[in-house]
Every structure is written in C-alpha cells, then in structure tokens.
Design a protein around this motif. Structure first.
Motif, PDB file in Angstrom:
ATOM      1  N   SER A   1       0.821  -1.200   0.000  1.00  0.00           N
ATOM      2  CA  SER A   1       0.000   0.000   0.000  1.00  0.00           C
ATOM      3  C   SER A   1       0.859   1.256   0.000  1.00  0.00           C
ATOM      4  O   SER A   1       2.050   1.221   0.295  1.00  0.00           O
TER       5      SER A   1
ATOM      6  N   ALA B   1       3.134   2.364   3.219  1.00  0.00           N
ATOM      7  CA  ALA B   1       3.273   1.176   4.068  1.00  0.00           C
ATOM      8  C   ALA B   1       4.720   0.888   4.445  1.00  0.00           C
ATOM      9  O   ALA B   1       4.967   0.128   5.380  1.00  0.00           O
TER      10      ALA B   1
ATOM     11  N   ASP C   1       1.904  -4.365   4.210  1.00  0.00           N
ATOM     12  CA  ASP C   1       0.469  -4.216   4.115  1.00  0.00           C
ATOM     13  C   ASP C   1      -0.062  -3.263   5.180  1.00  0.00           C
ATOM     14  O   ASP C   1       0.693  -2.623   5.908  1.00  0.00           O
ATOM     15  N   ILE C   2      -1.377  -3.163   5.220  1.00  0.00           N
ATOM     16  CA  ILE C   2      -2.064  -2.348   6.222  1.00  0.00           C
ATOM     17  C   ILE C   2      -3.050  -3.225   6.966  1.00  0.00           C
ATOM     18  O   ILE C   2      -3.465  -4.284   6.475  1.00  0.00           O
TER      19      ILE C   2
ATOM     20  N   PHE D   1      -0.490   0.909  10.086  1.00  0.00           N
ATOM     21  CA  PHE D   1       0.693   0.350   9.425  1.00  0.00           C
ATOM     22  C   PHE D   1       1.625  -0.245  10.480  1.00  0.00           C
ATOM     23  O   PHE D   1       1.875   0.388  11.504  1.00  0.00           O
TER      24      PHE D   1
ATOM     25  N   TYR E   1       4.657  -1.552   9.233  1.00  0.00           N
ATOM     26  CA  TYR E   1       5.934  -1.363   8.530  1.00  0.00           C
ATOM     27  C   TYR E   1       6.834  -2.598   8.613  1.00  0.00           C
ATOM     28  O   TYR E   1       8.061  -2.485   8.601  1.00  0.00           O
TER      29      TYR E   1
ATOM     30  N   CYS F   1       1.338  -8.464  -1.957  1.00  0.00           N
ATOM     31  CA  CYS F   1       0.374  -7.759  -1.119  1.00  0.00           C
ATOM     32  C   CYS F   1      -1.050  -8.046  -1.596  1.00  0.00           C
ATOM     33  O   CYS F   1      -1.311  -8.137  -2.805  1.00  0.00           O
TER      34      CYS F   1
END
Length: 604
Positions: free
Chosen positions: A434, A437, A568-569, A578, A580, A587
């Motif tokens: 994202s 991200a 991703d989130i 997030f 990280y 993803c």
C-alpha cells in the motif's frame, strides 16, 4: 557497566556542567587581567605627564620602562587565558552538540550538501549528503580535506581489506573517545579553508618571498640590533646628554630600515595573519595523534612518511610561535616599540626562513593526517553514541543477512526494524504494498546501511552479514526545465546508467522504487518486466518496490530468480494502521480507495 544510549547522554551532560564552571572561572580571571592592563596604561600616562612637567631623569626612565614590561607580560597572560577560554568554549560546544545529536536535533558540523550529486549512483536517493543526511549525522570534521575524505568514504565502497582495517581502527579510536573531544575542541571554530591558504602559501609562495631575508647585511644587522639599541638606551639612562641623541639616531635608522623592507615583509606575513591560534590548535591536534601508541595498521600507516614520529607537532608549534610573535605588529604600541628596538618584523621573517628550510617538507603530510583522524573520529563518535549498533561481518561470497535492520536517520522511538536475507544466488525481490506502508523506506534502509558497512562503520542493526556490492538506485527521479528533460526522459537516463553499470560491475545491487512513473500503465508494466528480465539474465540482485501486482506474477515464470515480499495495512473500524513489517508473498490489501474516500472520491 553496560553502555547504553542513556548513559552516553548522561556522560555528555556531566562534561557540559564541568565546562560551564571552568568558563566562569576563566572569564573572571580575564576581567582581572584587563583591569590590570588598564591600570598600567594609566600609570604610563601619569609618568609621561610627570616627565613633561619635571624633565627626564634616570628614575623616570626606569619607572617608564617597568610598566611597559609588565604590560607586555599581561598581554602574554591575557593571550594565554583567552586561548584557554576559547578552547573550553569550543569543548563546551562539542559536548552540547553531541547532546543535540542524541536528542534528534541538528548536528552543528557541515552537512555535506556541496557533495550531493543527482547523477551519483545512489547518493541522492539514499540521503547520503545534505540536510538530514547520513553525512550530516556522522560528520565531525573541520578541515576541508577531512570533509572531502568523509564524503569520499560514503560515496563509494572500499575494498574488503580496507573496510576491515577501518573497522579495527574505528574500534581503537572508540577506546580513546574521551580524548577525541580535546582533539575536536582544538579544531572547532576555524574555517575549513584557513589551513588550505596556509598550505598553499607554504608550497607555492613562501620560498620566493623569503629570499630577501638571506641578504648578509640584513642577517648581520638584525642579529646585533638588540644589543645596539638596548645598550645605547642603558648608556643614555646612565649618562644622559648626547647619548640620547645617539639613541634617537639608532632608532630612526631602525625605523627607516624597517620601512624600506616593509613591502617584502607584508608579502611574507600575508596569509599568516592571525593564524597563530589555528596553527597552535593544529599542533595540539597532531600531538594527540603522535603521543598515542596506536595498534591498528590502518592508523600506523598514517605515519609512514614521517622520519621520526612526533616531529610534526613540534614543527607546527614552532611555526605557530613565529606567527604569534609576528602578530605583535597588529598592536600599534607593542609592534612599534619592538620594531624600533629589535627590528621585530625582520627578525620574525628570518626566523620563518630558518624554520622553512628545516621543517616545511613534513608539515603538509602532518596536516593531512589530521583530516584522516577526523574521519575516523566521526565514525568512532557514531559508534560511541549508538552502542547497540554493530560492525557488520563481511563475506567474500554473495550474501546479505540482516537481523533487526533499521534506518539510521529515523529516530529510535519511531524506527521499525526488519530482518531479511538474500538467497544463495541473486534474485529480483519484488516488494508490493500500500501507499505509505514502508516499501521505499525499506529499500533506503538496506541501501544506507550498506553505505555505512562499506565505509567501515557500524550499522543500524542487531546483526548484519554482507558481501560488498556496488549500489545502483532508482528512486527520486526528477524532471529538469534547465536541461529540457521530462520525467520520463530522466527515468530513461537513470535506467541507462543502471544497465551500463551492471555490465561493468559484476557485484552490482539494484534498488528500484516504482519504475517508469512518467508513462502509461501498460508501457510501465512491460518496461518494468523487461528490465527485471535483464537483471535476471545478468544475475544481478535487485529490490524492486512497485504498486503493480502483475509484476508479482513473474514468480510463475521465474520461480527461482524472482521472490515476492510485501508491506500491508491493517483495517480496524475503517481506520488504517501500518506496522511497517516486511512479509513474504505479494500484497493483498491496498489503501488507495480509503485515501481517495477521505478527500471525497468514492470508487465503485
């Protein structure tokens, strides 16, 4: 006691408090000396008034001479105290600056923006030079050659033997970190170009400028004039009368003789004016490098051109003394007296010629050695300030293994670390995810830590094993109105640089962040795919960050040469979060629709 970042900060704060107390004491002492000088000046004025009213006598002559002697003594005392005040002020600045750096504020040393170059293989993309850069974090250099040498260390990977030797040298300097503060304080406050002016003068101007001092009459008369002037003054004070006339003739001749040589004297003095303090500081700094019994070969090699270790600091000290004496001409009263009685300027020029003949050859190398130590001290200070960072292990075979790798320019409280490994053979690792991200930051994290590793420094990781790579990056591509270059043309130019470089460097590592942003989505995908295939064909490892999920499907055709990772989130009640953290596979969750919705655009 285990060293932590908090204990390092406490140490700096304690040093700061000690320096503040010392400065209070020195300022009080300096005020006392200033008032004493003023008192002697008033006494001298009173004595002159008495002589005008009552006439000259032996007693008045002696009384007139004594305050001048004490005045000159106080001038020397004030200069010494002023030097101490300046030194401890600089030392306080050093400690305050380290406190600022640890607390996340701006480093007071140069940030290296003059070395930034968008055409460099990775410097601009990885924030190596300029405001908020790696250079700005590390730099503790004050000399022009030191600044340039540090920039060079960060601008290209060293060979393995050099890296290992630097690691050993940096670790040795870390053990001497307390004394490096003294070294840095001596050099603080001087302009980087000052020493370059002096070196240029020594190498290119001074030999010719000093030729007039070798004239036999000048040497002879300058040698005997103190005896002549002082002897005549004593006789005049004892016998008076015509002897005073003789003294007047002697002093007038000295004045005319100095005036006749003034243009040549000024040429010699030009470039040295006021540099005594700088040279004295360099002498102290060089002496610090000489008196240590260094063990690492990297440091020992700094002294390979010296016939006798320890000689250079003495040479600089003598030069500093000569220039300090020469600077007496800056005080009209003191300089006038010294030239009338001793031909002071000529005497200093002759001393400078004698020094040059005996000592100038080794001086330039000794001054360059300061720059070499400045760079080591810069890296050693980083290691001292970041006790949890480690020196990487270097591999002679293809390898990258990192545990808890973080970005060194992100504050520790906000820094997220990741672990990551290369396969035994090079792969193109496609990183999807994202917006915001962490894809770009991860690429920069890998790259900037490699820059540290290949300079011999500690890295922001709990563990790092790596072979040596030539980094090639493609991240911040900009158009240029001046060069009539569109974004797409700038991207093509960068791609050509990378393609040319991977043919030249078998150990290249490519970092790509969203390739071909300046064209349509179809050409972007096809261009990205063919570029990755070229890397696969050349067995060149790459980290390839992209939003294009189609590229992650390349693992079907290249199951060994292509790997997929993602950031991703997490969605919770419509909110994006997030972590990280780098994860395996492509993803599956994106945030563009949510971000567009926040500004009033809804995707069906």
């Amino acid at each position: 006691m285990v060293k932590t970042k908090d204990s390092v900060l406490t140490g700096y704060q304690n040093h700061k408090a000690v320096q503040q107390e010392l400065l209070k004491s020195l300022k009080s002492k300096l005020n006392t000396i200033s008032f004493s000088r003023l008192g002697l000046f008033v006494i001298e004025i009173i004595l002159i008034a008495l002589i005008i009213n009552f006439g000259f006598s032996l007693l008045f002559g002696v009384l007139l001479f004594l305050p001048l002697i004490f005045f000159m003594y106080l001038v020397k005392k004030q200069m010494d105290t002023q030097h101490l005040l300046s030194y401890h002020t600089n030392l306080l600045w050093v400690f305050e600056n380290e406190i600022n750096v640890i607390e996340g504020k701006t480093n007071g040393y140069a940030n290296g923006d003059s070395y930034d170059n968008e055409a460099h293989h990775y410097a601009s993309d990885l924030d190596i030079y300029g405001s908020g850069s790696l250079y700005a974090l590390i730099n503790r250099c004050n000399t022009h050659s030191g600044l340039a040498l540090l920039a060079d260390n960060l601008g290209r990977p060293a060979e393995m033997g050099t890296i290992l030797a630097r690691q050993e040298a940096i670790q040795e300097v870390v053990q001497e970190i307390e004394s490096t503060f003294t070294f840095r304080a001596e050099l603080q406050g001087h302009k980087p170009t000052q020493i370059d002016v002096i070196i240029h003068k020594l190498q290119n101007q001074l030999p010719e400028q000093l030729q007039f001092t070798r004239h036999r009459f000048i040497r002879f008369y300058t040698a005997v004039v103190p005896l002549l002037s002082i002897g005549t003054f004593i006789l005049a004070a004892i016998y008076g009368g015509k002897v005073w006339n003789i003294l007047s003739v002697v002093l007038m001749f000295n004045f005319i003789f100095t005036l006749s040589q003034l243009k040549k004297i000024n040429a010699v003095y030009l470039g040295f004016s006021g540099s005594s303090g700088l040279l004295n500081a360099f002498s102290s700094a060089v002496k610090w490098t000489e008196r240590k019994d260094w063990k690492s070969k990297y440091i020992i090699d700094f002294f390979s051109n010296d016939a006798d270790k320890g000689v250079v600091s003495g040479q600089i000290k003598r030069l500093s003394g000569i220039i300090n004496a020469f600077d007496a001409r800056l005080n009209m009263i003191v300089g006038g007296f010294l030239n009338l009685f001793f031909l002071w300027d000529l005497r200093c020029a002759i001393r400078l010629d004698q020094w040059y003949a005996a000592s100038a050859t080794e001086l330039v190398h000794g001054l360059y050695r300061i720059s070499q130590f400045e760079v080591l001290i810069s890296f050693a200070t980083l290691s001292h300030n970041e006790p949890e960072w480690v020196f990487p292990e270097l591999s002679s075979t293809f390898k990258l293994h990192v545990v808890d790798l973080g970005h060194p320019l992100i504050a520790e409280a906000r820094r997220v670390v990741n672990s990551y490994d290369f396969n035994a053979q090079p792969t193109a690792d496609i990183i999807t995810g994202s917006n915001m991200a962490g894809k770009s930051t991860f690429l920069r994290t890998v790259g900037i830590n490699m820059v540290l590793a290949f300079a011999g420094s500690v890295v922001c990781a709990r563990e790092m094993q790596t072979s040596i790579f030539n980094l090639l990056s493609y991240m911040r591509i900009k158009d240029s109105l001046n060069d009539q270059t569109s974004t797409f043309k700038a991207e093509l130019n960068r791609l050509k640089m990378i393609l040319d470089s991977i043919d030249r460097y078998p150990d290249a590592l490519v970092l790509i962040d969203e390739m071909l942003r300046g064209t349509n989505s179809k050409d972007k995908f096809l261009g990205s795919r063919v570029f990755i295939e070229r890397l696969i064909d050349r067995h060149t490892p790459a980290l390839f960050a992209t939003h294009d999920l189609q590229l992650s499907e390349m693992t079907e055709q290249y199951p060994v040469a292509v790997r997929n990772y993602h950031f991703d989130i997490q969605l919770a009640e419509g909110e994006m979060k997030f972590d990280y953290k780098l994860k395996d596979g492509p993803c599956r969750t994106f945030n563009a629709a949510l971000l567009l919705k926040e500004i009033g655009l809804t995707l069906n």
